[in-house]
Design a protein around this motif. Sequence first.
Motif, mmCIF file in Angstrom:
data_model
loop_
_atom_site.group_PDB
_atom_site.id
_atom_site.type_symbol
_atom_site.label_atom_id
_atom_site.label_comp_id
_atom_site.label_asym_id
_atom_site.label_seq_id
_atom_site.Cartn_x
_atom_site.Cartn_y
_atom_site.Cartn_z
ATOM 1 N N HIS A 56 0.841 -1.208 0.000
ATOM 2 C CA HIS A 56 0.000 0.000 0.000
ATOM 3 C C HIS A 56 0.873 1.254 0.000
ATOM 4 O O HIS A 56 0.590 2.214 -0.723
ATOM 5 C CB HIS A 56 -0.929 -0.001 1.221
ATOM 6 N N ALA A 57 1.940 1.263 0.796
ATOM 7 C CA ALA A 57 2.832 2.421 0.865
ATOM 8 C C ALA A 57 3.481 2.677 -0.493
ATOM 9 O O ALA A 57 3.545 3.826 -0.952
ATOM 10 C CB ALA A 57 3.895 2.205 1.939
ATOM 11 N N ALA A 58 3.956 1.633 -1.140
ATOM 12 C CA ALA A 58 4.579 1.790 -2.457
ATOM 13 C C ALA A 58 3.566 2.298 -3.479
ATOM 14 O O ALA A 58 3.880 3.167 -4.303
ATOM 15 C CB ALA A 58 5.174 0.460 -2.913
ATOM 16 N N ASP A 59 2.347 1.789 -3.426
ATOM 17 C CA ASP A 59 1.289 2.233 -4.335
ATOM 18 C C ASP A 59 0.988 3.718 -4.135
ATOM 19 O O ASP A 59 0.867 4.471 -5.103
ATOM 20 C CB ASP A 59 0.035 1.388 -4.110
ATOM 21 N N GLN A 60 0.872 4.152 -2.894
ATOM 22 C CA GLN A 60 0.577 5.553 -2.609
ATOM 23 C C GLN A 60 1.730 6.468 -3.019
ATOM 24 O O GLN A 60 1.508 7.567 -3.543
ATOM 25 C CB GLN A 60 0.256 5.748 -1.122
ATOM 26 N N ALA A 61 2.955 6.030 -2.795
ATOM 27 C CA ALA A 61 4.116 6.827 -3.207
ATOM 28 C C ALA A 61 4.129 7.004 -4.724
ATOM 29 O O ALA A 61 4.374 8.113 -5.224
ATOM 30 C CB ALA A 61 5.402 6.163 -2.722
ATOM 31 N N ASP A 62 3.851 5.937 -5.468
ATOM 32 C CA ASP A 62 3.793 6.029 -6.928
ATOM 33 C C ASP A 62 2.624 6.891 -7.386
ATOM 34 O O ASP A 62 2.775 7.730 -8.273
ATOM 35 C CB ASP A 62 3.657 4.640 -7.559
ATOM 36 N N LEU A 63 1.470 6.688 -6.792
ATOM 37 C CA LEU A 63 0.263 7.407 -7.193
ATOM 38 C C LEU A 63 0.401 8.918 -7.021
ATOM 39 O O LEU A 63 -0.006 9.695 -7.883
ATOM 40 C CB LEU A 63 -0.939 6.905 -6.378
ATOM 41 N N HIS A 64 0.995 9.341 -5.910
ATOM 42 C CA HIS A 64 1.086 10.769 -5.593
ATOM 43 C C HIS A 64 2.467 11.367 -5.867
ATOM 44 O O HIS A 64 2.719 12.514 -5.541
ATOM 45 C CB HIS A 64 0.702 10.996 -4.132
#
Length: 77
Positions: A56-64
């Motif tokens: 989830h952390a990696a996804d959020q970092a990529d998304l934003h």
Amino acid sequence: MTPVELPAMRKGSWYGVLIEPLELDGNGLWTVTVRQGLGRAPRRRWFPDHTLALAHAADQADLHNLPLLNLTSGASE
């Protein structure tokens, strides 16, 4: 891997995605906090599993387009 020394930060002065281990009522959990910028409240989600929290952390970092700060020391509990 060589440790990276982070500069001292004032509370609320950083932007990014932070993953860290915390304890809630005697249970070890992983929390992911996303701070996007001025005027936006930080968002936090709790996970019982380190792998899910990291994904989830990696996804959020990529998304934003934010840096990922992993304070879990490679733990996999």
